[in-house]
Design a protein around this motif. Structure first.
Motif, PDB file in Angstrom:
ATOM      1  N   MET A 207       0.824  -1.189   0.000  1.00  0.00           N
ATOM      2  CA  MET A 207       0.000   0.000   0.000  1.00  0.00           C
ATOM      3  C   MET A 207       0.869   1.254   0.000  1.00  0.00           C
ATOM      4  O   MET A 207       0.600   2.174  -0.755  1.00  0.00           O
ATOM      5  CB  MET A 207      -0.909  -0.041   1.239  1.00  0.00           C
ATOM      6  N   GLU A 208       1.897   1.279   0.849  1.00  0.00           N
ATOM      7  CA  GLU A 208       2.772   2.438   0.926  1.00  0.00           C
ATOM      8  C   GLU A 208       3.553   2.601  -0.379  1.00  0.00           C
ATOM      9  O   GLU A 208       3.787   3.725  -0.822  1.00  0.00           O
ATOM     10  CB  GLU A 208       3.736   2.305   2.102  1.00  0.00           C
ATOM     11  N   LEU A 209       3.925   1.501  -1.003  1.00  0.00           N
ATOM     12  CA  LEU A 209       4.666   1.563  -2.261  1.00  0.00           C
ATOM     13  C   LEU A 209       3.814   2.203  -3.347  1.00  0.00           C
ATOM     14  O   LEU A 209       4.314   3.023  -4.128  1.00  0.00           O
ATOM     15  CB  LEU A 209       5.113   0.158  -2.674  1.00  0.00           C
ATOM     16  N   ASP A 210       2.537   1.879  -3.408  1.00  0.00           N
ATOM     17  CA  ASP A 210       1.646   2.503  -4.387  1.00  0.00           C
ATOM     18  C   ASP A 210       1.528   3.997  -4.124  1.00  0.00           C
ATOM     19  O   ASP A 210       1.516   4.812  -5.065  1.00  0.00           O
ATOM     20  CB  ASP A 210       0.249   1.861  -4.313  1.00  0.00           C
ATOM     21  N   LYS A 211       1.441   4.345  -2.862  1.00  0.00           N
ATOM     22  CA  LYS A 211       1.344   5.758  -2.487  1.00  0.00           C
ATOM     23  C   LYS A 211       2.608   6.510  -2.921  1.00  0.00           C
ATOM     24  O   LYS A 211       2.524   7.620  -3.487  1.00  0.00           O
ATOM     25  CB  LYS A 211       1.143   5.866  -0.977  1.00  0.00           C
ATOM     26  N   ILE A 212       3.781   5.932  -2.708  1.00  0.00           N
ATOM     27  CA  ILE A 212       5.055   6.557  -3.102  1.00  0.00           C
ATOM     28  C   ILE A 212       5.119   6.693  -4.616  1.00  0.00           C
ATOM     29  O   ILE A 212       5.542   7.741  -5.145  1.00  0.00           O
ATOM     30  CB  ILE A 212       6.254   5.746  -2.555  1.00  0.00           C
ATOM     31  N   GLU A 213       4.672   5.658  -5.338  1.00  0.00           N
ATOM     32  CA  GLU A 213       4.695   5.728  -6.805  1.00  0.00           C
ATOM     33  C   GLU A 213       3.767   6.833  -7.313  1.00  0.00           C
ATOM     34  O   GLU A 213       4.105   7.547  -8.263  1.00  0.00           O
ATOM     35  CB  GLU A 213       4.303   4.371  -7.395  1.00  0.00           C
ATOM     36  N   ASN A 214       2.595   6.988  -6.695  1.00  0.00           N
ATOM     37  CA  ASN A 214       1.672   8.056  -7.097  1.00  0.00           C
ATOM     38  C   ASN A 214       2.274   9.436  -6.813  1.00  0.00           C
ATOM     39  O   ASN A 214       2.188  10.342  -7.638  1.00  0.00           O
ATOM     40  CB  ASN A 214       0.336   7.911  -6.366  1.00  0.00           C
ATOM     41  N   ILE A 215       2.865   9.577  -5.630  1.00  0.00           N
ATOM     42  CA  ILE A 215       3.492  10.861  -5.293  1.00  0.00           C
ATOM     43  C   ILE A 215       4.659  11.148  -6.236  1.00  0.00           C
ATOM     44  O   ILE A 215       4.859  12.274  -6.672  1.00  0.00           O
ATOM     45  CB  ILE A 215       3.951  10.868  -3.821  1.00  0.00           C
ATOM     46  N   LEU A 216       5.424  10.098  -6.589  1.00  0.00           N
ATOM     47  CA  LEU A 216       6.557  10.263  -7.507  1.00  0.00           C
ATOM     48  C   LEU A 216       6.078  10.716  -8.877  1.00  0.00           C
ATOM     49  O   LEU A 216       6.680  11.597  -9.506  1.00  0.00           O
ATOM     50  CB  LEU A 216       7.334   8.946  -7.603  1.00  0.00           C
ATOM     51  N   GLU A 217       4.990  10.147  -9.337  1.00  0.00           N
ATOM     52  CA  GLU A 217       4.427  10.547 -10.627  1.00  0.00           C
ATOM     53  C   GLU A 217       3.958  12.005 -10.580  1.00  0.00           C
ATOM     54  O   GLU A 217       4.210  12.783 -11.506  1.00  0.00           O
ATOM     55  CB  GLU A 217       3.249   9.623 -10.962  1.00  0.00           C
ATOM     56  N   LYS A 218       3.302  12.381  -9.482  1.00  0.00           N
ATOM     57  CA  LYS A 218       2.880  13.770  -9.314  1.00  0.00           C
ATOM     58  C   LYS A 218       4.092  14.707  -9.236  1.00  0.00           C
ATOM     59  O   LYS A 218       4.058  15.827  -9.745  1.00  0.00           O
ATOM     60  CB  LYS A 218       2.036  13.916  -8.041  1.00  0.00           C
ATOM     61  N   TYR A 219       5.180  14.229  -8.613  1.00  0.00           N
ATOM     62  CA  TYR A 219       6.390  15.043  -8.474  1.00  0.00           C
ATOM     63  C   TYR A 219       6.967  15.396  -9.839  1.00  0.00           C
ATOM     64  O   TYR A 219       7.341  16.537 -10.096  1.00  0.00           O
ATOM     65  CB  TYR A 219       7.425  14.281  -7.628  1.00  0.00           C
ATOM     66  N   PHE A 220       7.037  14.404 -10.724  1.00  0.00           N
ATOM     67  CA  PHE A 220       7.614  14.666 -12.047  1.00  0.00           C
ATOM     68  C   PHE A 220       6.685  15.483 -12.931  1.00  0.00           C
ATOM     69  O   PHE A 220       7.122  16.051 -13.929  1.00  0.00           O
ATOM     70  CB  PHE A 220       8.020  13.355 -12.717  1.00  0.00           C
ATOM     71  N   GLN A 221       5.432  15.578 -12.560  1.00  0.00           N
ATOM     72  CA  GLN A 221       4.504  16.443 -13.286  1.00  0.00           C
ATOM     73  C   GLN A 221       4.434  17.831 -12.648  1.00  0.00           C
ATOM     74  O   GLN A 221       3.781  18.727 -13.164  1.00  0.00           O
ATOM     75  CB  GLN A 221       3.110  15.813 -13.322  1.00  0.00           C
ATOM     76  N   GLY A 222       5.088  17.991 -11.497  1.00  0.00           N
ATOM     77  CA  GLY A 222       5.135  19.281 -10.827  1.00  0.00           C
ATOM     78  C   GLY A 222       3.873  19.602 -10.057  1.00  0.00           C
ATOM     79  O   GLY A 222       3.527  20.765  -9.902  1.00  0.00           O
ATOM     80  N   GLU A 223       3.187  18.592  -9.551  1.00  0.00           N
ATOM     81  CA  GLU A 223       1.917  18.808  -8.875  1.00  0.00           C
ATOM     82  C   GLU A 223       1.948  18.417  -7.398  1.00  0.00           C
ATOM     83  O   GLU A 223       0.907  18.326  -6.764  1.00  0.00           O
ATOM     84  CB  GLU A 223       0.818  18.001  -9.579  1.00  0.00           C
ATOM     85  N   THR A 224       3.114  18.205  -6.830  1.00  0.00           N
ATOM     86  CA  THR A 224       3.187  17.762  -5.436  1.00  0.00           C
ATOM     87  C   THR A 224       3.192  18.950  -4.494  1.00  0.00           C
ATOM     88  O   THR A 224       3.568  20.069  -4.853  1.00  0.00           O
ATOM     89  CB  THR A 224       4.462  16.934  -5.196  1.00  0.00           C
ATOM     90  N   THR A 225       2.793  18.668  -3.264  1.00  0.00           N
ATOM     91  CA  THR A 225       2.870  19.676  -2.212  1.00  0.00           C
ATOM     92  C   THR A 225       4.203  19.500  -1.487  1.00  0.00           C
ATOM     93  O   THR A 225       4.927  18.531  -1.713  1.00  0.00           O
ATOM     94  CB  THR A 225       1.712  19.514  -1.212  1.00  0.00           C
ATOM     95  N   ILE A 226       4.496  20.405  -0.607  1.00  0.00           N
ATOM     96  CA  ILE A 226       5.753  20.325   0.140  1.00  0.00           C
ATOM     97  C   ILE A 226       5.750  19.101   1.054  1.00  0.00           C
ATOM     98  O   ILE A 226       6.764  18.412   1.201  1.00  0.00           O
ATOM     99  CB  ILE A 226       5.977  21.623   0.941  1.00  0.00           C
ATOM    100  N   ALA A 227       4.592  18.802   1.638  1.00  0.00           N
ATOM    101  CA  ALA A 227       4.499  17.628   2.515  1.00  0.00           C
ATOM    102  C   ALA A 227       4.769  16.346   1.725  1.00  0.00           C
ATOM    103  O   ALA A 227       5.467  15.434   2.208  1.00  0.00           O
ATOM    104  CB  ALA A 227       3.130  17.575   3.175  1.00  0.00           C
TER     105      ALA A 227
END
Length: 163
Positions: free
Chosen positions: A1-21
């Protein structure tokens, strides 16, 4: 579950859509020792931040003395001193050159003024005056010829454009 969450955040990061948290979560995940095998390639990207943080903290430690006070960094005041000295030398050289050249011109001007108007023979003075006036007349005539070309140009222009 945590791995999926990290992969989603990583994908958002490379699209420039992540928050600081979310970015902090990625930094924590990639700085830990249990990173998934297929995500190992991203570890240097997020590991850079922790390396810089460690370098900064070691530099701060090196700047501390035994008493716990920080050692002040060297300022560029020394460069400013040399720059002001160089500027002063340039100004002094300029002033010296100005006065030296001024004295040289004054001595030649005095010598040439003493030579002017010193004809003892009136016929010799008349010949020199006629020579100077002929030279002046020649130069004025050249200037008048140039003006005649301008007049011809004006006449041609007026014929073409018919004002």
């Amino acid at each position: 579950m945590e791995l999926d969450k990290i992969e989603n955040i990583l994908e958002k990061y490379f699209q420039g859509e992540t928050t600081i948290a979310e970015e902090n979560q990625l930094k924590e995940y990639f700085s830990s020792s249990n990173v998934a095998q297929h995500l190992e390639q991203y570890k240097p990207v997020f590991g850079y931040f922790s390396q810089v943080k460690q370098q900064k903290s070691t530099q701060e430690l090196e700047n501390l003395t035994l008493t716990g006070e920080t050692i002040p960094l060297k300022t560029k005041k020394r460069n400013l001193v040399w720059l002001s000295i160089a500027a002063s030398v340039v100004v002094l050289l300029g002033i010296g050159t100005f006065f030296f050249a001024g004295e040289e011109n004054n001595t030649t001007a005095v010598a040439s003024q003493s030579e002017l108007g010193t004809y003892d023979d009136p016929e010799e003075a008349l010949a020199a005056t006629q020579k100077a006036l002929a030279l002046l007349s020649n130069k004025v005539n050249v200037g008048i010829e140039s003006v005649q070309y301008i007049n011809e140009y004006e006449q041609s222009k007026n014929k073409i454009f018919k004002q």
